[in-house]
Design a protein around this motif. Structure first.
Motif: not given
Ligand SMILES: Cc1ncc(COP(=O)(O)O)c(C=O)c1O
Length: 248
Positions: A162-170, A173-192
Motif C-alpha cells: 500500500a505504501i509503495c503503491d502510493e509512493a510509486n504514483k508520486l 523511491p521506497v527503501v525497505v530494510d528487509n533484515t528481519f524478514s529476509t527473502a524467505l518470507i518477504q520480497k519488498p521489490l515484488d511489493l513495489g
C-alpha cells in the motif's frame, strides 16, 4: 509421461541459497570457491577485476546468491548493514527529504540524525501503520521513503504494498530494510519497493560470525549508484565474507 525437461523441479530457496548462476571456475576443479585474499589483480583477467575495493570474486559470489534468492536483477554487498544504509543515504543531497517510518533501527536513525542532517538532509517521521499517513505522503514531499518491516525494535508490520503503491504514483523511491524478514518470507521489490536492504549480519549469515550488508534492486540506475558507493566510499566487504559458499 511428460518430457524430461518438464519434470525438472525449479530450484527452491535452500538450493538457491548455495548454488547460483555465476561461476568463477577454478581450473583445479575445486568445489568450494577459494578465498581471494588479494588487494590487487593483474590486468587482463577474464572478469576484469582490478582492485578488491571495486570488486572481488568472493563478494561478487555473495551478490549473485542474494539476488537469486530475492529474485532481483542486481545486488551490491557492503561491509555491514550500516554500510548499506550509508551507501543509500550518500546518494541524497542537501535539501533532500527522507520520510521514515517512525520506528526504525536505532543506528539507522542515529546516522540520519547525527551524520546526514549535518550535510543538509531533512529527516521526517510518520507512523506508516496508520492508513491516513500513507495518504499524506505527498504532503511531506519526500525525496525518499525509508521503511523497515518488521521494525526493529517494536516489530511493527507495515503494508509495504500500500505504501509503495502510493509512493510509486508520486514517483518517490521506497527503501525497505528487509533484515528481519529476509527473502524467505518477504520480497519488498515484488511489493513495489525500489531498494531492499539487508543486514546480512543477522538471519542471512545465521552464525553470528561476520558483519555484512546488501542492497537489492531491479533499477539499473540505482545499481550503478550502489556500485559507485561500494568502491568510492570504501564500503566493500572483506573477501572472507563468503568463504562457505559454493561456486556453481
Ligand atoms: C533492521 C536493521 N537494519 C540494519 C542493521 C545494521 O546492521 P549491521 O549491524 O550489520 O551494521 C541492523 C542491526 O541490528 C538492523 O537490525
Amino acid at each position: 509421461m511428460g518430457n524430461k525437461e518438464n519434470n525438472i523441479k525449479k530450484p527452491g530457496f535452500k538450493t538457491l541459497s548455495i548454488h547460483h548462476g555465476e561461476t568463477f571456475a577454478e581450473e583445479t576443479g575445486c568445489v568450494m570457491p577459494p578465498i581471494f585474499s588479494t588487494s590487487t589483480f593483474k590486468h587482463g583477467n577474464k572478469d576484469n577485476f582490478d582492485y578488491t575495493r571495486s570488486g572481488n570474486p568472493n563478494f561478487r559470489i555473495l551478490e549473485s546468491v542474494l539476488k537469486s534468492i530475492e529474485d532481483s536483477k542486481y545486488c551490491t554487498v557492503f561491509g555491514s548493514g550500516i554500510s548499506a544504509v550509508t551507501a543509500i543515504s550518500s546518494t541524497l543531497k542537501s535539501g533532500d527529504k527522507i520520510l521514515c517510518e517512525s520506528n526504525l533501527y536505532g543506528c539507522t536513525v542515529r546516522m540520519f540524525e547525527k551524520v546526514f542532517k549535518k550535510f543538509g538532509l531533512e529527516v521526517l517521521y510518520t507512523d506508516f501503520t496508520n492508513e491516513n499517513n500513507i495518504k499524506k505522503i505527498s504532503y511531506f514531499e519526500p525525496t525518499l521513503i525509508w521503511l523497515e518491516s518488521p521494525t526493529n525494535p517494536l516489530l511493527k508490520v507495515l503494508d509495504i504494498k500500500a505504501i509503495c503503491d502510493e509512493a510509486n504514483k508520486l514517483e518517490i523511491p521506497v527503501v525497505v530494510d528487509n533484515t528481519f524478514s529476509t527473502a524467505l518470507i518477504q520480497k519488498p521489490l515484488d511489493l513495489g519497493a525500489t531498494l531492499s536492504v539487508l543486514s546480512t549480519t543477522k538471519f542471512i549469515n545465521g552464525h553470528s560470525d561476520a558483519l555484512g550488508g546488501a542492497v537489492l534492486t531491479n533499477n539499473e540506475e540505482w545499481n550503478s549508484k550502489m556500485l559507485f558507493s561500494q568502491k568510492a566510499l570504501g564500503l566493500q566487504p572483506s573477501p572472507l565474507i563468503v568463504g562457505s559458499l559454493r561456486e556453481e
